[in-house]
Design a protein around this motif. Structure first.
Motif, short mmCIF file in Angstrom:
data_model
loop_
_atom_site.label_atom_id
_atom_site.label_comp_id
_atom_site.label_asym_id
_atom_site.label_seq_id
_atom_site.Cartn_x
_atom_site.Cartn_y
_atom_site.Cartn_z
N PHE A 115 -20.17 -4.03 -32.51
CA PHE A 115 -21.51 -3.63 -32.88
C PHE A 115 -21.54 -2.13 -33.22
N MET A 116 -22.01 -1.83 -34.41
CA MET A 116 -22.15 -0.43 -34.80
C MET A 116 -23.27 0.19 -33.96
N GLN A 117 -23.04 1.40 -33.48
CA GLN A 117 -24.02 2.06 -32.63
C GLN A 117 -25.32 2.30 -33.40
N PRO A 118 -26.47 2.15 -32.71
CA PRO A 118 -27.76 2.37 -33.38
C PRO A 118 -27.87 3.76 -33.98
N SER A 119 -28.59 3.85 -35.09
CA SER A 119 -28.78 5.12 -35.78
C SER A 119 -29.68 6.04 -34.97
#
Length: 219
Positions: free
Chosen positions: A203-207
């Protein structure tokens, strides 16, 4: 995610590249974000959304999409994308009601549907279409969930943006050459057969924008 010569990049290599970006997180609560690579489980039938370079022998003749029970199958990874890169920038949480594309990591084709009958149940066919992530408007699926964002630990539905069917499994099982795999298709009616949950993934880290929104929501 095709290579320059038009061949898909090996799944293992893609996962290594994603991890090398230094913006990945595993497990835990939080939103599903654009650019994440996930496996999706059909909650009722306990199979993961899967594809492979095997074409349907009827209907569209496009690449088949099935459900498999094996949790460790390498052909069950899908990348979460937008209709365009600008519509779903890496690390941006996916909102409930947002249209997304799911690109099969192993073959670079997008989850797709159209008005062909599925081979076993006669519901609407679901296939994988396009090359290197480039497809058409029939690759768009709306995330149907409650709340603001698609949460990793929630059960959600995917509704086809053009034909309104829900991504579903009802238990029909294939014989050769994909023996034991379940048919995945589109159904017009909402039911327990169309709920999916994120399982394994990167999961890409939240912006930063999302982090600011969460901060203000907590005040």
């Amino acid at each position: 995610m095709g290579a320059a010569a038009g061949r898909p990049v090996p799944v293992g290599l893609v996962l290594v590249l994603v991890l090398a970006l230094g913006a990945a997180a595993r497990g835990g609560p939080g939103p599903v974000t654009c650019g994440s690579v996930v496996k999706l489980l059909n909650v009722r039938h306990n199979v993961r959304l899967h594809s492979h370079d095997v074409r349907y022998g009827s209907g569209s003749g496009q690449q088949s999409v099935t459900g498999v029970s094996a949790a460790d199958d390498g052909n069950s990874y899908w990348r979460v994308r937008g209709r365009t890169a600008a519509a779903c920038q890496r690390g941006t949480p996916v909102r409930c009601g947002q249209a997304i594309r799911l690109t099969h990591l192993g073959t670079g084709r997008n989850l797709h549907s159209h008005r062909f009958a599925s081979p076993l149940s006669g519901n609407q066919e679901v296939s994988a279409f396009g090359e290197a992530g480039e497809g058409d408007y029939l690759d768009d699926w709306t995330v149907v969930c409650s709340g603001t964002y698609w949460a990793r630990d929630s059960e959600v539905r995917f509704q086809h943006a053009s034909t309104d069917v829900f991504l579903s499994v009802t238990g029909e099982q294939y014989g050769r050459p994909i023996h034991g795999q379940k048919e995945v298709h589109g159904m017009a009616a909402s039911s327990q057969n169309n709920y999916w949950k994120v399982m394994e993934g990167i999961f890409m880290q939240p912006s930063e924008v999302f982090k600011v929104e969460q901060y203000h929501a907590e005040l």
